[in-house]
Scaffold this active site. Structure first.
Site, PDB file in Angstrom:
ATOM      1  CE  LYS A  22      -1.936   1.650   3.871  1.00  0.00           C
ATOM      2  NZ  LYS A  22      -1.676   3.342   4.238  1.00  0.00           N
ATOM      3  CG  ASN A  23       2.450   2.384   3.550  1.00  0.00           C
ATOM      4  OD1 ASN A  23       1.708   3.238   3.446  1.00  0.00           O
ATOM      5  ND2 ASN A  23       3.037   2.170   4.308  1.00  0.00           N
ATOM      6  NE  ARG A  93      -1.156  11.584   8.175  1.00  0.00           N
ATOM      7  CZ  ARG A  93      -0.833  10.443   9.773  1.00  0.00           C
ATOM      8  NH1 ARG A  93      -0.026   9.474   9.309  1.00  0.00           N
ATOM      9  NH2 ARG A  93      -1.888  10.663  10.577  1.00  0.00           N
ATOM     10  CB  CYS A 117      -4.095   6.437  11.067  1.00  0.00           C
ATOM     11  SG  CYS A 117      -5.170   5.167  10.042  1.00  0.00           S
ATOM     12  CG  ASP A 125       8.381  20.238  10.405  1.00  0.00           C
ATOM     13  OD1 ASP A 125       8.240  18.680   9.711  1.00  0.00           O
ATOM     14  OD2 ASP A 125       8.967  20.786  10.838  1.00  0.00           O
ATOM     15  CD  GLN A 126      12.113  17.136   8.770  1.00  0.00           C
ATOM     16  OE1 GLN A 126      13.173  17.690   8.284  1.00  0.00           O
ATOM     17  NE2 GLN A 126      11.529  18.756   9.577  1.00  0.00           N
ATOM     18  CG  ASP A 303       2.844   0.968   9.798  1.00  0.00           C
ATOM     19  OD1 ASP A 303       2.418   2.435  10.688  1.00  0.00           O
ATOM     20  OD2 ASP A 303       2.624   1.142   8.249  1.00  0.00           O
ATOM     21  CB  ILE A 325       8.148   5.692  14.264  1.00  0.00           C
ATOM     22  CG1 ILE A 325       8.876   5.251  14.751  1.00  0.00           C
ATOM     23  CG2 ILE A 325       7.909   6.375  13.150  1.00  0.00           C
ATOM     24  CD1 ILE A 325      10.133   4.849  13.927  1.00  0.00           C
TER      25      ILE A 325
END
Length: 401
Positions: A22-23, A93, A117, A125-126, A303, A325
């Protein structure tokens, strides 16, 4: 409202095939609009997140065609709008990847700030710092991020924190910039490598993906290609944890991507057999305790934290799970304790005392991975459990039931 009803108490046996990551898919689908030619992407997981992103891509004028269930064709030659509406972003997201893709291709993008989520703040910001380093002017107004540049020029970008999202976004934004871009302290996850390989298949020049320094030489244009997405490390890991009460063959995986997970299962006393593209997890007798700390890849994935907590809650002895994280990632603990687990959370650490069994309960999924973990818990519990809010689970698992 959709829900899962689970009759538990039966050890899981059998085999399961893992879908595309998915990612990786979210980054690759966004990157596919960066050429005016047709791109064919195979092994796309048919989950809510990818479907919403494809709707957002259609919403700006690109052509999207499902060839069959897991193959999608995208043509970004007809894009007419550089504004991505809040409606899509609110749901996922990862639609912020359209910021980098549109900025890289058209030197302009306007994307509403993301939802996703609720596992703590995931600030962008990065991403914005990186866009500015390439010469873009960035504004945030009424919840919309606007990035615009006369032209993008390669730069040297050092990320203050290791961030998967910003690494992917800046690979896209810089692959057609003038000159060379260097990304330092880049994320090293398998899906970063997959997005880089995909961009390279379209004609980009990206080297070093999978290490913490990525070098990108700008090219004039990208072209069409056919590309197959890697298997989903987290989906595979979820089934591996479910096998901590059973015997499961997990097919269509890359065992190398699962090493941090297999290491923990071995410490817990499970047996593992590995092939080129499959892994078998066998739990005979009692499973033991271990300690886990989530870290960026190649460390133990955040995850996978809720899923291993469920396995450890049923293991013999006491374990510690430390989350380094995301904040708010222990929302599922109250639900597990209602099933008879003994878990105490202090700060970013869960202290787990193993119990013999869970009892069934009425549960609610607080987010994607925690939802999957509650399904594993329900499968192990005596009696019938009901899990609500499963749309979270459907965001990341295809045909989970």
């Amino acid at each position: 409202m959709e829900q899962y009803v689970v009759k538990g108490g039966v050890p899981l046996r059998g085999e399961v095939s893992i879908g595309g990551a998915k990612n990786a898919a979210l980054g690759i689908l966004a990157a596919a609009i960066m050429t005016d030619e047709t791109v064919t992407i195979e092994n796309v997981p048919n989950v809510r997140d990818t479907r919403v992103l494809l709707q957002a891509i259609e919403g700006i004028g690109a052509k999207v065609k499902y060839i069959y269930n897991n193959t999608v064709q995208i043509n970004g030659g007809s894009i007419s709008d550089l504004n991505v509406e809040y409606e899509y972003i609110r749901k996922i997201r990862a639609s912020y990847y359209l910021l980098g893709a549109l900025l890289g291709k058209y030197k302009e993008s306007n994307v509403a700030l993301p939802g996703g989520c609720n596992i703590g703040s995931s600030p962008i910001d990065q991403h914005l710092k990186g866009f500015k380093a390439l010469g873009a002017k960035v504004n945030i107004d009424h919840g919309v991020v606007s990035a615009k540049a006369e032209n993008l020029v390669g730069g040297h970008i050092y990320f203050d924190v290791v961030t998967v999202g910003a690494t992917i976004n800046l690979m896209m934004a810089s692959c057609m910039a003038e000159g060379e871009t260097i990304l330092e302290n880049a994320a090293k996850e398998p899906h970063i490598v997959d997005v880089a390989n995909f961009l390279n298949a379209m004609g980009a020049n990206i080297k070093g993906a999978g290490t913490d320094v990525i070098r990108i030489k700008g090219v004039n244009r990208l072209h069409g290609c056919t590309y197959s997405i890697i298997p989903d490390q987290i989906e595979a890991g979820t089934f591996m944890m479910a096998a901590a009460r059973g015997d499961i063959v997990i097919k269509d995986v890359i065992p190398k991507h699962l090493e941090s997970i297999t290491a923990k299962l071995l410490e817990m006393g499970c047996k593992l057999v590995e092939g080129d593209d499959w892994i078998r997890v066998i739990a005979e007798g009692e499973v033991g305790s271990t300690n886990v700390k989530t870290l960026p890849y190649p460390g133990f994935p955040t995850d996978m934290q809720p899923q291993i907590a469920v396995a450890l809650a049923l293991a013999k002895g006491s374990s510690m799970v430390t989350e380094s994280i995301f904040e708010n990632r222990f929302k599922y603990v109250d639900e597990l304790n209602r099933m008879g687990a003994k878990i105490k959370v202090e700060g970013n650490t869960a202290y787990i005392e193993g119990v013999e069994k869970f009892t069934s309960a009425q549960l609610s999924a607080p987010d994607l991975r925690a939802g999957a973990a509650l399904v594993i818990a329900a499968l192990a519990a005596d009696g019938i459990s009901q899990i609500d809010d499963i749309e979270y689970i459907q965001r990341g698992y295809e045909d989970f039931e």
